[in-house]
Design a protein around this motif. Structure first.
Motif, PDB file in Angstrom:
ATOM      1  N   PRO A 124      36.054  45.760  44.391  1.00 53.97           N
ATOM      2  CA  PRO A 124      36.550  46.830  43.533  1.00 53.97           C
ATOM      3  C   PRO A 124      37.798  47.464  44.139  1.00 53.97           C
ATOM      4  CG  PRO A 124      34.182  47.044  43.867  1.00 53.97           C
ATOM      5  CD  PRO A 124      34.655  46.003  44.824  1.00 53.97           C
ATOM      6  N   GLY A 125      38.744  47.807  43.285  1.00 52.71           N
ATOM      7  CA  GLY A 125      39.986  48.395  43.768  1.00 52.71           C
ATOM      8  C   GLY A 125      41.123  47.409  43.858  1.00 52.71           C
ATOM      9  N   GLY A 126      40.789  46.111  43.857  1.00 56.05           N
ATOM     10  CA  GLY A 126      41.815  45.081  43.859  1.00 56.05           C
ATOM     11  C   GLY A 126      42.669  45.081  45.106  1.00 56.05           C
ATOM     12  N   GLY A 127      43.881  44.573  44.976  1.00 60.83           N
ATOM     13  CA  GLY A 127      44.799  44.443  46.095  1.00 60.83           C
ATOM     14  C   GLY A 127      45.663  43.226  45.888  1.00 60.83           C
ATOM     15  N   PRO A 128      46.849  43.176  46.505  1.00 60.85           N
ATOM     16  CA  PRO A 128      47.774  42.051  46.295  1.00 60.85           C
ATOM     17  C   PRO A 128      47.164  40.692  46.569  1.00 60.85           C
ATOM     18  CG  PRO A 128      48.837  43.837  47.503  1.00 60.85           C
ATOM     19  CD  PRO A 128      47.387  44.192  47.423  1.00 60.85           C
ATOM     20  N   GLU A 129      46.272  40.647  47.543  1.00 57.61           N
ATOM     21  CA  GLU A 129      45.688  39.345  47.910  1.00 57.61           C
ATOM     22  C   GLU A 129      44.734  38.807  46.853  1.00 57.61           C
ATOM     23  OE1 GLU A 129      43.159  42.408  50.271  1.00 57.61           O
ATOM     24  OE2 GLU A 129      45.075  42.292  49.188  1.00 57.61           O
ATOM     25  N   PHE A 130      44.309  39.667  45.925  1.00 57.90           N
ATOM     26  CA  PHE A 130      43.377  39.239  44.880  1.00 57.90           C
ATOM     27  C   PHE A 130      44.047  39.109  43.511  1.00 57.90           C
ATOM     28  CE2 PHE A 130      40.898  42.160  47.750  1.00 57.90           C
ATOM     29  CZ  PHE A 130      40.316  41.153  48.498  1.00 57.90           C
ATOM     30  N   ALA A 131      45.342  39.388  43.440  1.00 59.39           N
ATOM     31  CA  ALA A 131      46.039  39.456  42.151  1.00 59.39           C
ATOM     32  C   ALA A 131      46.461  38.076  41.657  1.00 59.39           C
ATOM     33  CB  ALA A 131      47.258  40.358  42.273  1.00 59.39           C
ATOM     34  N   LEU A 132      46.694  37.990  40.357  1.00 66.93           N
ATOM     35  CA  LEU A 132      47.261  36.773  39.782  1.00 66.93           C
ATOM     36  C   LEU A 132      48.698  36.600  40.269  1.00 66.93           C
ATOM     37  CD1 LEU A 132      46.140  37.153  36.042  1.00 66.93           C
ATOM     38  CD2 LEU A 132      45.124  35.640  37.751  1.00 66.93           C
ATOM     39  N   ASP A 134      52.618  35.109  39.621  1.00 70.70           N
ATOM     40  CA  ASP A 134      53.488  35.077  38.446  1.00 70.70           C
ATOM     41  C   ASP A 134      53.216  33.831  37.615  1.00 70.70           C
ATOM     42  OD1 ASP A 134      55.861  36.277  37.016  1.00 70.70           O
ATOM     43  OD2 ASP A 134      56.633  34.282  37.438  1.00 70.70           O
ATOM     44  N   GLU A 135      52.961  32.722  38.275  1.00 71.50           N
ATOM     45  CA  GLU A 135      52.671  31.466  37.568  1.00 71.50           C
ATOM     46  C   GLU A 135      51.361  31.561  36.798  1.00 71.50           C
ATOM     47  OE1 GLU A 135      51.929  26.730  38.671  1.00 71.50           O
ATOM     48  OE2 GLU A 135      52.825  28.085  40.140  1.00 71.50           O
ATOM     49  N   GLN A 136      50.373  32.255  37.350  1.00 69.61           N
ATOM     50  CA  GLN A 136      49.080  32.394  36.672  1.00 69.61           C
ATOM     51  C   GLN A 136      49.123  33.391  35.518  1.00 69.61           C
ATOM     52  OE1 GLN A 136      47.020  33.453  40.329  1.00 69.61           O
ATOM     53  NE2 GLN A 136      45.798  31.570  40.237  1.00 69.61           N
ATOM     54  N   TYR A 167      41.126  41.132  36.550  1.00 65.53           N
ATOM     55  CA  TYR A 167      42.531  40.874  36.862  1.00 65.53           C
ATOM     56  C   TYR A 167      43.474  41.904  36.242  1.00 65.53           C
ATOM     57  CZ  TYR A 167      41.164  36.414  38.880  1.00 65.53           C
ATOM     58  OH  TYR A 167      40.608  35.437  39.675  1.00 65.53           O
ATOM     59  N   VAL A 168      42.943  42.843  35.493  1.00 67.11           N
ATOM     60  CA  VAL A 168      43.745  43.964  34.985  1.00 67.11           C
ATOM     61  C   VAL A 168      43.027  45.239  35.419  1.00 67.11           C
ATOM     62  CG1 VAL A 168      44.817  45.050  32.992  1.00 67.11           C
ATOM     63  CG2 VAL A 168      44.521  42.568  33.033  1.00 67.11           C
ATOM     64  N   GLU A 169      43.308  45.658  36.632  1.00 66.76           N
ATOM     65  CA  GLU A 169      42.586  46.769  37.268  1.00 66.76           C
ATOM     66  C   GLU A 169      43.529  47.830  37.807  1.00 66.76           C
ATOM     67  OE1 GLU A 169      39.169  47.434  40.731  1.00 66.76           O
ATOM     68  OE2 GLU A 169      40.112  45.470  40.500  1.00 66.76           O
ATOM     69  N   THR A 170      44.553  47.421  38.557  1.00 67.98           N
ATOM     70  CA  THR A 170      45.462  48.357  39.201  1.00 67.98           C
ATOM     71  C   THR A 170      46.591  48.748  38.247  1.00 67.98           C
ATOM     72  OG1 THR A 170      46.964  46.666  40.048  1.00 67.98           O
ATOM     73  CG2 THR A 170      45.007  47.157  41.380  1.00 67.98           C
ATOM     74  N   PRO A 171      47.298  49.846  38.543  1.00 61.91           N
ATOM     75  CA  PRO A 171      48.444  50.207  37.700  1.00 61.91           C
ATOM     76  C   PRO A 171      49.464  49.083  37.550  1.00 61.91           C
ATOM     77  CG  PRO A 171      47.851  52.068  39.080  1.00 61.91           C
ATOM     78  CD  PRO A 171      46.998  50.909  39.541  1.00 61.91           C
ATOM     79  N   ASP A 172      49.753  48.365  38.622  1.00 62.92           N
ATOM     80  CA  ASP A 172      50.720  47.271  38.522  1.00 62.92           C
ATOM     81  C   ASP A 172      50.213  46.176  37.592  1.00 62.92           C
ATOM     82  OD1 ASP A 172      52.472  48.526  40.217  1.00 62.92           O
ATOM     83  OD2 ASP A 172      51.936  47.340  41.992  1.00 62.92           O
ATOM     84  N   GLU A 173      48.915  45.905  37.632  1.00 62.97           N
ATOM     85  CA  GLU A 173      48.360  44.870  36.753  1.00 62.97           C
ATOM     86  C   GLU A 173      48.366  45.315  35.296  1.00 62.97           C
ATOM     87  OE1 GLU A 173      45.454  42.687  40.050  1.00 62.97           O
ATOM     88  OE2 GLU A 173      44.714  44.415  38.920  1.00 62.97           O
ATOM     89  N   ILE A 174      48.141  46.599  35.070  1.00 59.01           N
ATOM     90  CA  ILE A 174      48.235  47.119  33.703  1.00 59.01           C
ATOM     91  C   ILE A 174      49.671  46.979  33.209  1.00 59.01           C
ATOM     92  CG2 ILE A 174      48.001  49.165  32.248  1.00 59.01           C
ATOM     93  CD1 ILE A 174      45.794  50.103  34.227  1.00 59.01           C
ATOM     94  N   ASP A 175      50.631  47.341  34.046  1.00 60.35           N
ATOM     95  CA  ASP A 175      52.043  47.168  33.682  1.00 60.35           C
ATOM     96  C   ASP A 175      52.343  45.717  33.316  1.00 60.35           C
ATOM     97  OD1 ASP A 175      52.982  49.783  33.945  1.00 60.35           O
ATOM     98  OD2 ASP A 175      53.528  49.538  36.053  1.00 60.35           O
ATOM     99  N   GLU A 176      51.829  44.801  34.111  1.00 62.71           N
ATOM    100  CA  GLU A 176      52.099  43.380  33.885  1.00 62.71           C
ATOM    101  C   GLU A 176      51.533  42.926  32.545  1.00 62.71           C
ATOM    102  OE1 GLU A 176      54.208  40.244  35.015  1.00 62.71           O
ATOM    103  OE2 GLU A 176      53.817  41.769  36.542  1.00 62.71           O
ATOM    104  N   LEU A 177      50.303  43.320  32.262  1.00 64.97           N
ATOM    105  CA  LEU A 177      49.683  42.954  30.990  1.00 64.97           C
ATOM    106  C   LEU A 177      50.504  43.493  29.822  1.00 64.97           C
ATOM    107  CD1 LEU A 177      47.039  41.867  29.454  1.00 64.97           C
ATOM    108  CD2 LEU A 177      46.534  44.312  29.255  1.00 64.97           C
ATOM    109  N   LEU A 178      50.884  44.759  29.880  1.00 65.78           N
ATOM    110  CA  LEU A 178      51.596  45.379  28.771  1.00 65.78           C
ATOM    111  C   LEU A 178      52.981  44.776  28.579  1.00 65.78           C
ATOM    112  CD1 LEU A 178      50.589  49.137  29.224  1.00 65.78           C
ATOM    113  CD2 LEU A 178      49.576  47.412  27.725  1.00 65.78           C
ATOM    114  N   SER A 179      53.604  44.342  29.663  1.00 65.42           N
ATOM    115  CA  SER A 179      54.939  43.746  29.548  1.00 65.42           C
ATOM    116  C   SER A 179      54.895  42.352  28.936  1.00 65.42           C
ATOM    117  CB  SER A 179      55.616  43.688  30.921  1.00 65.42           C
ATOM    118  OG  SER A 179      55.030  42.686  31.748  1.00 65.42           O
ATOM    119  N   ARG A 180      53.743  41.697  29.010  1.00 63.04           N
ATOM    120  CA  ARG A 180      53.636  40.309  28.555  1.00 63.04           C
ATOM    121  C   ARG A 180      52.914  40.160  27.217  1.00 63.04           C
ATOM    122  NH1 ARG A 180      54.191  36.231  32.668  1.00 63.04           N
ATOM    123  NH2 ARG A 180      54.734  37.113  34.718  1.00 63.04           N
TER     124      ARG A 180
END
Length: 300
Positions: A124-132, A134-136, A167-180
């Motif tokens: 829980p909480g995620g982190g860069p090492e667990f993130a998708l 760019d290719e994924q 895979y959509v948990e952190t603010p950065d991941e939310i940003d990524e989802l919304l941008s795509r």
């Protein structure tokens, strides 16, 4: 006036199994508590929990409730698993269509979410090492849009729920989802806290995309201890991280003032996710619903 709904998850009714020996509330108990405490809507809970077809519509009508939304998680990151699960989507959407016949003015929102993975569920909480990577992200977003377009083809508007241990948990991941994608966002204050975000900052950042609001209070210290101890999401729920309004770290005044000022007109679903334990006071859940609904009367 923003309509306020409750959810079976606040009674411990969701995808996780209950504690051994604990009997969970049935659909009529859930609906009756919501009716008695002033809610006008209910989330679907597990598919079929509230009934199907005429039974579903009759139950909603009897308790003066509308269906607000409902959880649909899909494994967007695993193409084979996604294709298999996608074949089941129409059967789930049928429930929303059946309920919509009883409330055509405010349709329920199928609430899309990510199934995550074993690694994300354990962290829980995620982190860069667990993130998708760019290719994924490209096939992931393509699959999200495939689901979004299918929901729209059924005459409904979807929303996407950022959620802990996915895979959509952190603010950065939310940003990524919304941008795509162009899907609306279910904004969940409790899960944003767990994902390392701030609800006020998040609301201001994503307001134009938010079409569904899950409002919950949380004790950040409990969340932090679970993350520090490498516990999973079940430990968060069982550890009573989510609490009645005013007992956690959510700035309820701050977020609700923003919600009202922005003329938000979607569903507001009050959630206090829990896993009931043996020995719990059987009336506590009803009291918590009353507490939470009373807290919102300042604005609603």
């Amino acid at each position: 006036m923003i309509p306020v709904a409750g959810a079976p998850v606040s009674f411990g009714v969701f995808e996780l199994r209950p504690e051994e020996g604990v009997e969970l509330a049935g659909p009529d108990t859930v609906c009756q508590v919501l009716q008695d405490t002033g809610y006008v809507g209910v989330d679907m809970g597990p598919v079929g929990f509230l009934g199907r077809g005429a039974e579903l519509r009759e139950r909603l009508a009897r308790h003066g409730l509308e269906l607000a939304g409902g959880w649909i998680d899909l494994p967007y990151a695993d193409q084979r698993a996604f294709d298999e699960r996608f074949a089941e989507l129409d059967g789930i959407l049928d429930v929303f269509v059946e309920a919509a016949e009883a409330s055509p003015q405010r349709l329920p929102l199928p609430t899309l979410a990510c199934s995550g993975s074993a690694v994300r569920q354990a962290n829980p909480g995620g982190g860069p090492e667990f993130a998708l990577t760019d290719e994924q992200w490209k096939p992931y977003a393509d699959n999200v849009m495939r689901a979004v377009e299918h929901v729209r083809a059924r005459g409904l508007e979807p929303t996407f729920h950022h959620h802990a241990c996915t895979y959509v948990e952190t603010p950065d991941e939310i940003d990524e989802l919304l941008s795509r994608t162009d899907v609306g966002l279910t904004f969940d204050t409790g899960h944003l806290l767990l994902g390392g975000g701030d609800p006020l900052t998040g609301w201001r950042r994503w307001r134009q995309r938010i079409n569904h609001l899950h409002l919950k209070d949380a004790k950040v210290a409990v969340l932090d201890e679970v993350v520090k101890g490498k516990g999973d999401m079940r430990a968060v729920w069982a550890g009573r991280a989510f609490v009645p309004f005013g007992e956690g770290d959510l700035d309820l005044d701050g977020i609700m003032n923003e919600v009202i000022a922005d003329d938000f007109d979607g569903w507001l679903i009050v959630e206090q996710d829990t896993i009931p334990q043996l020995g719990d006071d059987p009336d506590q859940i009803a009291r918590d619903h009353h507490t939470n609904r009373e807290a919102l009367k300042k604005w609603l």
